[in-house]
Design a protein around this motif. Structure first.
Motif, PDB file in Angstrom:
ATOM      1  N   TRP A   1      -6.622   0.443  -1.529  1.00 34.77           N
ATOM      2  CA  TRP A   1      -5.972   1.673  -1.058  1.00 34.77           C
ATOM      3  C   TRP A   1      -6.085   2.775  -2.094  1.00 34.77           C
ATOM      4  O   TRP A   1      -6.202   3.946  -1.752  1.00 34.77           O
ATOM      5  CB  TRP A   1      -4.510   1.404  -0.712  1.00 34.77           C
ATOM      6  CG  TRP A   1      -4.398   0.536   0.492  1.00 34.77           C
ATOM      7  CD1 TRP A   1      -4.196  -0.818   0.508  1.00 34.77           C
ATOM      8  CD2 TRP A   1      -4.556   0.934   1.853  1.00 34.77           C
ATOM      9  NE1 TRP A   1      -4.205  -1.265   1.804  1.00 34.77           N
ATOM     10  CE2 TRP A   1      -4.422  -0.207   2.645  1.00 34.77           C
ATOM     11  CE3 TRP A   1      -4.794   2.168   2.470  1.00 34.77           C
ATOM     12  CZ2 TRP A   1      -4.526  -0.174   4.036  1.00 34.77           C
ATOM     13  CZ3 TRP A   1      -4.896   2.207   3.848  1.00 34.77           C
ATOM     14  CH2 TRP A   1      -4.763   1.040   4.621  1.00 34.77           C
TER      15      TRP A   1
ATOM     16  N   ARG B   1       0.832  -1.209   0.000  1.00 32.47           N
ATOM     17  CA  ARG B   1       0.000   0.000   0.000  1.00 32.47           C
ATOM     18  C   ARG B   1       0.869   1.262   0.000  1.00 32.47           C
ATOM     19  O   ARG B   1       0.489   2.283  -0.534  1.00 32.47           O
ATOM     20  CB  ARG B   1      -0.937   0.006   1.203  1.00 32.47           C
ATOM     21  CG  ARG B   1      -0.243   0.128   2.544  1.00 32.47           C
ATOM     22  CD  ARG B   1      -1.266   0.182   3.683  1.00 32.47           C
ATOM     23  NE  ARG B   1      -0.642   0.050   4.980  1.00 32.47           N
ATOM     24  CZ  ARG B   1      -0.195   1.070   5.704  1.00 32.47           C
ATOM     25  NH1 ARG B   1      -0.316   2.290   5.237  1.00 32.47           N
ATOM     26  NH2 ARG B   1       0.356   0.869   6.878  1.00 32.47           N
ATOM     27  N   LYS B   2       2.068   1.158   0.595  1.00 36.83           N
ATOM     28  CA  LYS B   2       2.905   2.349   0.637  1.00 36.83           C
ATOM     29  C   LYS B   2       3.480   2.669  -0.734  1.00 36.83           C
ATOM     30  O   LYS B   2       3.715   3.830  -1.055  1.00 36.83           O
ATOM     31  CB  LYS B   2       4.030   2.166   1.657  1.00 36.83           C
ATOM     32  CG  LYS B   2       3.456   2.043   3.055  1.00 36.83           C
ATOM     33  CD  LYS B   2       4.487   2.250   4.122  1.00 36.83           C
ATOM     34  CE  LYS B   2       3.788   2.230   5.477  1.00 36.83           C
ATOM     35  NZ  LYS B   2       4.722   2.296   6.576  1.00 36.83           N
TER      36      LYS B   2
ATOM     37  N   ARG C   1       0.764   4.517  -2.317  1.00 33.27           N
ATOM     38  CA  ARG C   1       0.751   5.892  -1.808  1.00 33.27           C
ATOM     39  C   ARG C   1       1.821   6.743  -2.493  1.00 33.27           C
ATOM     40  O   ARG C   1       1.554   7.848  -2.958  1.00 33.27           O
ATOM     41  CB  ARG C   1       1.000   5.860  -0.293  1.00 33.27           C
ATOM     42  CG  ARG C   1       1.175   7.233   0.334  1.00 33.27           C
ATOM     43  CD  ARG C   1       1.848   7.141   1.687  1.00 33.27           C
ATOM     44  NE  ARG C   1       3.204   6.618   1.557  1.00 33.27           N
ATOM     45  CZ  ARG C   1       3.984   6.309   2.589  1.00 33.27           C
ATOM     46  NH1 ARG C   1       3.531   6.424   3.807  1.00 33.27           N
ATOM     47  NH2 ARG C   1       5.211   5.854   2.400  1.00 33.27           N
TER      48      ARG C   1
ATOM     49  N   SER D   1      -9.810   4.053  -2.127  1.00 36.81           N
ATOM     50  CA  SER D   1     -10.227   4.913  -1.006  1.00 36.81           C
ATOM     51  C   SER D   1      -9.366   6.161  -0.896  1.00 36.81           C
ATOM     52  O   SER D   1      -9.641   7.027  -0.077  1.00 36.81           O
ATOM     53  CB  SER D   1     -10.144   4.122   0.304  1.00 36.81           C
ATOM     54  OG  SER D   1      -8.790   3.791   0.597  1.00 36.81           O
ATOM     55  N   HIS D   2      -8.320   6.253  -1.701  1.00 35.59           N
ATOM     56  CA  HIS D   2      -7.378   7.364  -1.585  1.00 35.59           C
ATOM     57  C   HIS D   2      -8.063   8.683  -1.950  1.00 35.59           C
ATOM     58  O   HIS D   2      -8.629   8.817  -3.023  1.00 35.59           O
ATOM     59  CB  HIS D   2      -6.177   7.123  -2.499  1.00 35.59           C
ATOM     60  CG  HIS D   2      -4.967   7.935  -2.141  1.00 35.59           C
ATOM     61  ND1 HIS D   2      -5.000   9.305  -2.006  1.00 35.59           N
ATOM     62  CD2 HIS D   2      -3.694   7.572  -1.881  1.00 35.59           C
ATOM     63  CE1 HIS D   2      -3.795   9.744  -1.675  1.00 35.59           C
ATOM     64  NE2 HIS D   2      -2.983   8.710  -1.591  1.00 35.59           N
ATOM     65  N   MET D   3      -7.984   9.662  -1.054  1.00 38.09           N
ATOM     66  CA  MET D   3      -8.704  10.918  -1.265  1.00 38.09           C
ATOM     67  C   MET D   3      -8.042  11.798  -2.328  1.00 38.09           C
ATOM     68  O   MET D   3      -8.613  12.797  -2.741  1.00 38.09           O
ATOM     69  CB  MET D   3      -8.806  11.692   0.052  1.00 38.09           C
ATOM     70  CG  MET D   3      -9.557  10.963   1.133  1.00 38.09           C
ATOM     71  SD  MET D   3     -11.275  10.649   0.694  1.00 38.09           S
ATOM     72  CE  MET D   3     -12.028  12.175   1.234  1.00 38.09           C
ATOM     73  N   ASP D   4      -6.825  11.449  -2.728  1.00 35.20           N
ATOM     74  CA  ASP D   4      -6.150  12.271  -3.729  1.00 35.20           C
ATOM     75  C   ASP D   4      -6.141  11.586  -5.095  1.00 35.20           C
ATOM     76  O   ASP D   4      -5.374  11.957  -5.967  1.00 35.20           O
ATOM     77  CB  ASP D   4      -4.728  12.602  -3.274  1.00 35.20           C
ATOM     78  CG  ASP D   4      -4.163  13.814  -3.990  1.00 35.20           C
ATOM     79  OD1 ASP D   4      -4.971  14.671  -4.410  1.00 35.20           O
ATOM     80  OD2 ASP D   4      -2.932  13.908  -4.142  1.00 35.20           O
TER      81      ASP D   4
END
Lengths: 288, 317
Positions: free
Chosen positions: A219, A46-47, A50, A222-225
């Motif tokens: 991930w 997940r990182k 990100r 759901s990521h807001m960006d």
């Protein structure tokens, strides 16, 4: 020279124009269609997802701000480099999909042609999707399409033609993307990343993650960006529904997975480009 | 038990320029490689889950929310003050920051906006950021800010005098500013990016602490490099040694270039490992920052909601 050691490749991710290992340090075995060991690929966490989103966001102003003509030229250049890697792609498709060399060549040709086709749309889609609108008032009113932003793409099982068919339409309009490559056959995706890295595509415009869709995709969803998500490659309907629900949190644009694996050789139409556009309408006062 | 040369009483070391120089140059040297290695090792500490939650909230409480631009307006300062009180308006459990730091002429605006909130108003003074002005002007700058209601004054030292070895001049200037501050807390900016060596950082820290500083601060934020982990380590060690020797706790403020929550947590680890956990309070450690706060809030939201946050959901300032 028969005792020469073979160069075994451990593939990495493609994030922000660089090829980092997975932050988790993990990798997984990639096997051919008939079960032979091909290579190790990075198992993204997940990182990594990100970091890829951060890289994509960073690349967005530059890529979306470039002129459509310039983006088109860059994508044509990608097609040239793709063509140069033809033999490698053919070999990878023979391994990954169990195709005959002849069939694999046809698929690679189709993929290059698909890329060129989308590249051509960069400075033409505005004319098709944009409009000037008649309004009842002293305004010149017009609508123009603009890129949505950062798009997460779950690539379909078709490792090259399918991949090209979902990535090219996203970036041609100025979006940047994070692509989760086909879980079973990620090697053509990494080779495509090598192509992108050696053409003029700015780092971060396309970021390629290899690994488990079920682990990474939630991930991204759901990521807001992340502004949009393409679920084409999500095979499991239950997972697809979960991802759609997660994507609703910040009103992402969602392309739902097709019922069956689409025929990637067919004429793609404009849908995949227009799915990731926002229409901006301007009311410009005109003199009386 | 025999001591070697008995350490001079700290009252005597500022008696003359020569005594002060002897004291500062007699401080044990900083092992540059060792300090950098120590900071790098501490930076690898993994802070997760509940500890991370604690660290993020603590870091938010330690932020001096700062705007030091020529283009600052009263409107911008008011917006910043609103953010200082409720950094995350969607979450009432989010703590307020420690202080708002502005230029002296905007202190009245900040004081008005923060009345009753418990958030302190800090003002930079003494011809910030260069410090190149006559002493009278600097003192007038400080007095004006204090009269306008600033509870904390961030002064810059005269780096030219320090580097030329005129330590007593620097010392006396800090003493004079401290006196002008009255009840206001004095933070002394060393501008470590211009001091060249860790030995100088250590000497400047001691010099400021001897002169009565309540805080020593790394940088103005206008010079690169600004705060770094090894510099913070050296300053914290100096502050710890000073407390051991005098019983007085002088805080440390790091400022400039700290943008990521991860970096902030690394500083907190160094504070904890160097000075102990009683130092983990806004009274003893601060972050001077503006964009750091948004990253702290984003990471905080991630720990609360379980999904990655986007910068679009926080105010730009």
């Amino acid at each position: 020279m028969s005792d020469r050691l073979s160069v075994r490749k451990t593939y990495k991710l493609f994030v922000g124009g660089a090829f980092p290992r997975s932050e988790s340090g993990r990798s997984y075995e990639v096997r051919s269609a008939d079960g032979r060991f091909l290579a190790n690929a990075a198992l993204a966490s997940r990182k990594d997802a990100r970091d890829a989103v951060v890289a994509a966001r960073k690349a967005f102003p530059g890529w979306s701000g470039a002129t459509a003509y310039n983006r088109g030229q860059v994508l044509y250049r990608v097609a040239e480099v793709l063509e140069g890697r033809r033999a490698q792609f053919v070999a990878e498709l023979v391994d990954a999909e169990g195709l005959t060399p002849r069939e694999a060549e046809r698929v690679v040709d189709a993929a290059v042609d698909r890329w060129v086709w989308y590249a051509g749309w960069s400075d033409k889609l505005h004319q098709v999707r944009g409009s000037s609108n008649p309004v009842a008032g002293p305004y010149f009113d017009f609508s123009v399409p603009e890129p949505t932003g950062v798009v997460a793409v779950v690539a379909p099982a078709s490792p090259l033609l399918g991949l090209v068919s979902v990535v090219a339409p996203v970036i041609v309009t100025g979006n940047t993307c994070v692509v989760v490559a086909s879980e079973r056959a990620p090697l053509p995706a990494i080779t495509l990343a090598e192509v992108l890295a050696t053409s003029d595509v700015p780092g971060g415009v396309v970021n390629v993650l290899t690994g488990r869709v079920a682990e990474i995709a939630p991930w991204l969803a759901s990521h807001m960006d992340v502004n949009a998500i393409d679920l084409t490659g999500v095979g499991d309907p239950e997972l697809a529904t979960e991802l759609e629900a997660a994507a609703a949190e910040n009103l992402k644009r969602v392309v739902r997975p097709p019922e069956d694996e689409p025929d990637w050789a067919a004429d793609p139409g404009l849908d995949r480009m227009t799915a990731f556009l926002e229409i901006k309408t301007v009311w410009h006062p005109v003199g009386t | 038990m025999t001591t070697t040369t008995s350490a001079p009483s700290l009252a005597d070391v500022t008696a003359s320029d020569a005594a002060l120089r002897r004291f500062l140059h007699g401080l044990p040297g900083v092992d540059q490689v060792g300090a950098e290695a120590r900071a790098a090792t501490l930076a690898t500490r993994s802070i997760k889950t509940t500890a991370k939650r604690f660290a993020l909230d603590l870091a938010i409480r330690m932020v001096d929310l700062t705007t030091l631009e020529g283009q600052d307006t009263p409107g911008k300062v008011r917006a910043l003050c609103a953010k200082a009180q409720r950094p995350d308006p969607t979450d009432p459990s989010c703590p307020p920051v420690a202080a708002v730091c502005v230029y002296g002429d905007l202190v009245p605006v900040a004081v008005e906006a923060l009345r009753g909130s418990g958030i302190r108003v800090a003002a930079v003074a003494t011809a910030f950021p260069s410090g190149r002005a006559p002493l009278e002007v600097k003192l007038a700058d400080v007095r004006a800010a204090v009269e306008a209601g600033a509870e904390e004054i961030d002064m810059v030292i005269d780096r030219g005098a320090f580097l030329a070895g005129r330590y007593l001049a620097v010392h006396d200037e800090i003493v004079a500013v401290k006196e002008a501050c009255g009840d206001a807390h004095l933070k002394v900016i060393l501008e470590t990016g211009e001091l060249a060596t860790y030995d100088n950082v250590k000497r400047a820290s001691w010099l400021a602490m001897l002169a009565g500083a309540d805080f020593v601060k790394t940088s103005t934020g206008k010079v690169s490099p600004a705060a770094t982990l090894p510099v913070a380590l050296v300053m914290l060690e100096a502050a710890r040694d000073f407390r051991d020797r005098t019983g007085r706790r002088v805080g440390v403020k790091v400022a400039g270039g700290i943008r990521a929550a991860k970096d902030a947590i690394r500083y907190l680890v160094i504070v904890n490992e160097t000075c102990g956990d009683d130092w983990l309070t806004p009274d003893a450690f601060r972050f001077g920052a503006s964009s750091l706060l948004n990253d702290l809030l984003m990471q905080r939201e991630k720990t609360v909601t379980g999904r990655y946050a986007g910068p679009d959901h926080f105010t730009l300032d």
